[in-house]
Each structure stands twice: as C-alpha cells, then as structure tokens.
Design an enzyme around this catalytic site. Structure first.
Site, PDB file in Angstrom:
ATOM      1  N   THR A   1      -9.685   1.026   2.814  1.00 16.70           N
ATOM      2  CA  THR A   1      -9.517   2.486   2.822  1.00 16.70           C
ATOM      3  C   THR A   1     -10.465   3.222   1.857  1.00 16.70           C
ATOM      4  O   THR A   1     -10.327   4.437   1.686  1.00 16.70           O
ATOM      5  CB  THR A   1      -8.057   2.855   2.480  1.00 16.70           C
ATOM      6  OG1 THR A   1      -7.705   2.221   1.244  1.00 16.70           O
ATOM      7  CG2 THR A   1      -7.092   2.428   3.561  1.00 16.70           C
TER       8      THR A   1
ATOM      9  N   TYR B   1     -16.568   4.060   7.323  1.00 20.16           N
ATOM     10  CA  TYR B   1     -15.112   3.861   7.400  1.00 20.16           C
ATOM     11  C   TYR B   1     -14.602   4.224   8.801  1.00 20.16           C
ATOM     12  O   TYR B   1     -13.879   3.457   9.427  1.00 20.16           O
ATOM     13  CB  TYR B   1     -14.431   4.720   6.328  1.00 20.16           C
ATOM     14  CG  TYR B   1     -12.930   4.836   6.446  1.00 20.16           C
ATOM     15  CD1 TYR B   1     -12.097   3.761   6.129  1.00 20.16           C
ATOM     16  CD2 TYR B   1     -12.340   6.039   6.847  1.00 20.16           C
ATOM     17  CE1 TYR B   1     -10.718   3.890   6.234  1.00 20.16           C
ATOM     18  CE2 TYR B   1     -10.962   6.172   6.938  1.00 20.16           C
ATOM     19  CZ  TYR B   1     -10.158   5.089   6.626  1.00 20.16           C
ATOM     20  OH  TYR B   1      -8.794   5.218   6.733  1.00 20.16           O
TER      21      TYR B   1
ATOM     22  N   TRP C   1      -4.981  12.658   5.822  1.00 20.77           N
ATOM     23  CA  TRP C   1      -4.651  13.347   4.556  1.00 20.77           C
ATOM     24  C   TRP C   1      -3.280  12.880   4.017  1.00 20.77           C
ATOM     25  O   TRP C   1      -2.404  13.687   3.700  1.00 20.77           O
ATOM     26  CB  TRP C   1      -4.625  14.863   4.769  1.00 20.77           C
ATOM     27  CG  TRP C   1      -5.952  15.501   5.059  1.00 20.77           C
ATOM     28  CD1 TRP C   1      -7.047  14.934   5.681  1.00 20.77           C
ATOM     29  CD2 TRP C   1      -6.344  16.853   4.759  1.00 20.77           C
ATOM     30  NE1 TRP C   1      -8.057  15.852   5.779  1.00 20.77           N
ATOM     31  CE2 TRP C   1      -7.660  17.037   5.232  1.00 20.77           C
ATOM     32  CE3 TRP C   1      -5.697  17.929   4.164  1.00 20.77           C
ATOM     33  CZ2 TRP C   1      -8.342  18.252   5.107  1.00 20.77           C
ATOM     34  CZ3 TRP C   1      -6.367  19.147   4.038  1.00 20.77           C
ATOM     35  CH2 TRP C   1      -7.680  19.286   4.497  1.00 20.77           C
TER      36      TRP C   1
ATOM     37  N   GLY D   1       0.832  -1.204   0.000  1.00 24.98           N
ATOM     38  CA  GLY D   1       0.000   0.000   0.000  1.00 24.98           C
ATOM     39  C   GLY D   1       0.866   1.253   0.000  1.00 24.98           C
ATOM     40  O   GLY D   1       2.104   1.175  -0.007  1.00 24.98           O
TER      41      GLY D   1
ATOM     42  N   THR E   1      -6.976   6.631  11.979  1.00 22.19           N
ATOM     43  CA  THR E   1      -7.338   7.776  11.141  1.00 22.19           C
ATOM     44  C   THR E   1      -8.042   8.889  11.901  1.00 22.19           C
ATOM     45  O   THR E   1      -8.691   8.638  12.928  1.00 22.19           O
ATOM     46  CB  THR E   1      -8.272   7.269  10.002  1.00 22.19           C
ATOM     47  OG1 THR E   1      -8.840   8.383   9.325  1.00 22.19           O
ATOM     48  CG2 THR E   1      -9.424   6.452  10.550  1.00 22.19           C
ATOM     49  N   ASP E   2      -7.969  10.094  11.353  1.00 21.84           N
ATOM     50  CA  ASP E   2      -8.736  11.235  11.876  1.00 21.84           C
ATOM     51  C   ASP E   2     -10.246  11.019  11.738  1.00 21.84           C
ATOM     52  O   ASP E   2     -11.027  11.688  12.409  1.00 21.84           O
ATOM     53  CB  ASP E   2      -8.323  12.514  11.125  1.00 21.84           C
ATOM     54  CG  ASP E   2      -8.476  12.403   9.613  1.00 21.84           C
ATOM     55  OD1 ASP E   2      -8.320  11.282   9.079  1.00 21.84           O
ATOM     56  OD2 ASP E   2      -8.743  13.417   8.952  1.00 21.84           O
TER      57      ASP E   2
END
Ligand SMILES: NC(=O)c1ccc[n+]([C@@H]2O[C@H](COP(=O)([O-])OP(=O)(O)OC[C@H]3O[C@@H](n4cnc5c(N)ncnc54)[C@H](OP(=O)(O)O)[C@@H]3O)[C@@H](O)[C@H]2O)c1
Length: 290
Positions: A60, A129, A154, A9, A99-100
């Site tokens: 993702t 997600y 990001w 990835g 993740t945020d």
C-alpha cells in the site's frame, strides 16, 4: 468460516472485530502466512471449513511503489491470484479489496459536472500502485469469476497511520497547515467498509463482480482537513485552532501522481440494500471513538 488475510492492517483489524461482533467464525493471518507462499497457504487452510477468504493484505506504499513496482506487483497481483486459486480449490470464494487508483482521475463530465466512476468504467491507472492493483483485479476475476472485487478509497480507521491521525497530530503541533484542495474524493471509515463487506458476504442475492464502497458524498483533502479540525474542536479533541490553507497539487508534489478526481459511484452496492453513510457523519462517529 471466514479467513481474513492481512488481519493486522488497518482494514483487516477493523474487519476482524466487526465480523466477530456479528458472531461469524473468523480466522486471520498476516505476514506469518505470506500470500506469496502457496505451501504455507495450503497448510493453513487444511482442515478449516473456509467459505470466504477476504483479502485485506496488499502493498500500500503508493509513492514507494514507483521504485518497487516488481515487488508491488507480486504483492498486489500474485498474492491475490494465489488466494483465489486456493479458494477455488477449497470450494470457497474470494472477496478482494481494490482501490480508486485503478482509475485515471480524469472524470467523465456530464452537464458540466464530473460524474462518479461506475464499476464498469474503463480503468487507466497513472501510477505503479494503481497498475499493480488493477493487475490484481484482473487476475482475481479471470481465475475465479465468482469472486467479489471491492474498490474503496481514502480509508481511515483506528488501527494504523492515516490522514485523520496525521491531521490531528499536525493541528496539535502547528498554528497553520497547507492541504491539497484540487483532488476530489470520498473519505471512508474502515468500520463502515467492514459493515459493507459483512453485507456482501452474508446477503444471499449479491452476485459476483466488481463493487465500489466509500462513504457517501465527496470533498477535497482540504475540505476533509477542515471538517476534521472543526469536528475535533467541537468534541474537545483539539484544544486550539489551527488555520488550514488550500494548496494545489503542484505546491505539494509527491512521487506518485494522485488522481485529481476519484469519486466512486455506490449505485450498485446501494441497490443491494447495503448502507452507505455520509462521510462527515462517519467522521464524527469515528472521532467520538478516540
Ligand atoms: N489505505 C487506503 O487509503 C486505501 C485506499 C484504497 C484502497 N485500499 C486498499 O484497502 C486494502 C487494505 O488497506 P490497508 O490500508 O488496511 O492496508 P495496510 O494497513 O497496509 O494492511 C495491509 C496488511 O497486509 C500485510 N501484508 C503485507 N505483505 C503481506 C504478505 N506477503 N502476506 C500477508 N500479509 C501481508 C501488511 O503487513 P505489513 O504491515 O507488515 O506490511 C499489513 O498488515 C488494500 O487492498 C489497499 O490496497 C486502501
């Protein structure tokens, strides 16, 4: 020996190169040793002196997850849980990437200004997600509290589709593009994130728990696009101008709602001496590699 799961990835590829360049012994797997297949995981780990498993594999596809939440949950929660149980059985530790999107995107306001999310702020994902990634965090930390969960946001890098590549392509093809200006966050170069992971697993005094890493500072997607344009023009990667127009989220609807504000506080990771480069400087460094 470090085992990178999801090594093909965007982050996994960058991390493999970074850790190898630091001289660490690294092995890596991707879909051929699915983290949903516990027998395959056990076979792979046999006879390997693994000290850290770093999980870069995930589901993702943020918008698609709205229609495939069960599959996303398997990949984002069951897979990491399989890895953390395996790590515990081998006397190894897991560093898991999150993740945020575990946050709601509605910030706390202090003195009239939004404040970045701290590692122990309550989560509250608004989409599938984010919900599945939040479930993964909980399962990892409850199965093996000596794990590290590292939230980022990001992300862009050399290996895989991302916002920077999309902008450069559109800016070459068109004279004008519209980019969302009412979502605020922090861009993150995968190489800087790889360096932070290296710091977390090699510094002796870093305790288990949740950490945040993005590049420093904040911007909207619109401001990020403007920076990509201006820096790429200076470096000669773009040979013509393209006008970048600000859009509202309503003008650019997506299936999954994005957090309006997802800036993560890096106070904790900085307190362990891990560098957090400024987002625009890292963007320039990344563009110079192209
Ligand atoms: N990209 C971002 O902007 C961003 C932002 C915040 C957090 N994150 C988090 O950062 C981490 C890395 O993201 P990324 O952008 O590098 O992701 P990525 O490029 O999509 O890489 C994920 C890798 O996992 C592999 N994979 C999928 N299912 C698997 C399975 N069952 N077993 C083993 N490997 C499997 C994927 O293979 P296939 O390609 O064949 O599916 C892919 O190579 C993720 O945890 C993500 O949630 C990303």
């Amino acid at each position: 020996m470090i085992w990178i799961v999801g090594n093909r990835g965007m982050l996994g590829t960058e991390l493999t190169r970074y850790l190898e360049a630091q001289g660490l012994p690294v092995v890596g797997t991707d879909r051929e040793v699915s983290f949903l297949d516990t027998a395959a995981l056990e076979t792979f780990v046999r006879d390997k002196p693994i000290t850290w498993i770093i999980n870069c594999a995930a589901y993702t596809a943020v918008d698609k997850a709205e229609d495939e939440e069960d599959l996303a949950l398997r990949l984002n929660a069951e897979g990491p849980e399989n890895l953390v149980r395996l790590a515990a059985s081998q006397g190894a530790r897991l560093l898991h990437i999150s993740t945020d999107y575990v946050f709601s995107g509605v910030p706390y306001i202090i003195n009239g200004k939004p404040r970045p999310y701290e590692v122990d702020d309550p989560t509250g994902p608004t989409g599938a997600y984010g919900r599945t990634k939040e479930a993964g965090e909980r399962r990892v930390m409850s199965a093996a509290p000596d794990s590290i969960v590292l939230r980022t946001a990001w992300l862009y890098g050399a290996h895989g589709p991302n916002f920077v590549f999309t902008m450069l392509r559109l800016m070459k093809e068109r004279d004008s593009i519209g980019v969302v200006a009412d979502q605020q966050g922090s861009p993150t170069w995968a190489r800087d994130l790889a360096a932070a992971i290296y710091g977390l697993i090699t510094k002796p005094d870093v305790p288990a728990g949740i950490y945040h890493f993005t590049n420093d500072g904040e911007c909207s997607w619109y401001e990020f696009a403007l920076a990509i344009h201006d820096e790429a023009r200076k470096l000669g990667l773009l040979t013509k101008d393209c006008t970048v127009r600000p859009l509202t989220t309503d003008q650019y609807p997506t299936k999954a709602r994005r957090p309006a504000y997802s800036v993560l506080s890096k106070a904790k990771i900085k307190s362990f001496g891990i560098p957090v480069p400024a987002w625009r400087e890292s963007l320039v460094e990344f563009l110079k590699t192209l």
